[in-house]
Design an enzyme around this catalytic site. Structure first.
Site, short mmCIF file in Angstrom:
data_model
loop_
_atom_site.label_atom_id
_atom_site.label_comp_id
_atom_site.label_asym_id
_atom_site.label_seq_id
_atom_site.Cartn_x
_atom_site.Cartn_y
_atom_site.Cartn_z
CG HIS A 193 -0.12 0.23 2.51
ND1 HIS A 193 0.67 -0.74 3.07
CD2 HIS A 193 -0.02 1.32 3.33
CE1 HIS A 193 1.24 -0.28 4.17
NE2 HIS A 193 0.84 0.98 4.35
CG ASP B 186 1.88 5.32 4.66
OD1 ASP B 186 1.31 4.21 4.72
OD2 ASP B 186 3.00 5.53 5.17
CG HIS C 239 5.21 1.09 2.69
ND1 HIS C 239 4.68 2.24 2.15
CD2 HIS C 239 4.65 0.97 3.92
CE1 HIS C 239 3.86 2.81 3.02
NE2 HIS C 239 3.80 2.04 4.09
NE ARG D 135 9.43 -4.92 10.94
CZ ARG D 135 8.65 -3.88 10.59
NH1 ARG D 135 7.32 -3.98 10.71
NH2 ARG D 135 9.18 -2.76 10.12
#
EC number: 1.14.11.13
Length: 257
Positions: A134, A136, A190, A200
């Site tokens: 996607h 931002d 990204h 993570r």
């Protein structure tokens, strides 16, 4: 930004995600809907992200009277991220010949937000993303990630892994900056890959304008038509609901040029 604030932010973030699901999903620290597991807008399994997050408006943080270690650290992290975002946005604006004060005049705390992410170990990492590919929907994103790795971005039509650096922040250009600069700055596509064994963590600040702010190209031949942030958000939400994915800026191309 202070390394002490970044390290304490990570510690508190890990602690709050380790709380029982019932407690964190109904947390009174943040407004309803701030906690999310996976992808709330998903309509099928392929849209599901293997992650959990606290998606917190800046006003929730600045107005929080619950003086816990978490709220105190979140306020420091958010404030330092906010100051850095304004500084970077103003520098980029000046480089593109635009007015640097645009951001302080149009960006407000109730549309900017802080997002804390956790990506649990995934039993089938080849079948699901930690975060779907996607771009931002903001001006700038400031990201602090841990040392596990997993973030990737598109460069020259290839996915490139972003190597973790304990003393570095990642700055993403968002859709609004691409439109506002008439494509001089590109919104970065990204994604986050999952890990079969290790969890993570990351924390991100998103710089957004008020819903009524108009995004206007800086050119006599604008690539995009003028649109408000409210219109952009509504279009993204409609596309995700109907199509299962975000279309984004192509919806706002200026067909007069």
């Amino acid at each position: 930004m202070s390394m002490d604030v970044l390290e304490k932010m990570r510690q508190e973030q890990v602690r709050v995600f380790r709380e029982p699901f019932g407690k964190k999903s109904k947390s009174e620290k943040f407004s309803a809907g701030s906690y999310r597991w996976g992808t709330p807008s998903a309509t099928c399994l392929r849209q599901l992200s293997w992650s959990e997050a606290f998606h917190v408006p800046m006003t929730d943080i600045s107005d929080n009277k619950d003086l816990t270690i978490l709220s105190s650290i979140m306020e420091k992290f958010a404030s330092e991220s906010e100051a850095l975002a304004y500084l970077l946005a103003e520098v980029l604006a000046e480089k593109s010949g635009r007015k640097a004060n645009y951001f302080k005049e149009n960006c407000v705390r109730n549309t900017c937000y802080l997002r804390m992410n956790r990506y649990p170990p995934c039993p089938k990492p080849s079948e699901v993303y930690g975060l779907m590919p996607h771009t931002d929907s903001d001006f700038l994103t400031i990201l602090y990630q841990d040392q596990v790795g997993g973030l990737q971005l598109i460069k020259d039509n290839r996915w490139i892994a972003v190597k973790p650096n304990p003393r570095a922040l990642i700055i993403n250009i968002g859709d609004l900056f691409q439109a506002w600069s008439n494509g001089m700055y590109k919104s970065v596509e990204h994604r986050v890959m999952t890990n079969p064994k290790v969890e993570r963590f990351s924390a991100a600040y998103f710089l957004c304008p008020s819903y009524d702010s108009v995004i206007e190209c800086s050119s006599d031949c604008p690539t995009y038509r003028n649109f408000s942030f409210r219109e952009f958000r509504q279009q993204v939400q409609e596309d995700v609901k109907k199509l299962g994915f975000k279309v984004g800026l192509p919806r706002f191309l200026n067909h007069l040029y």
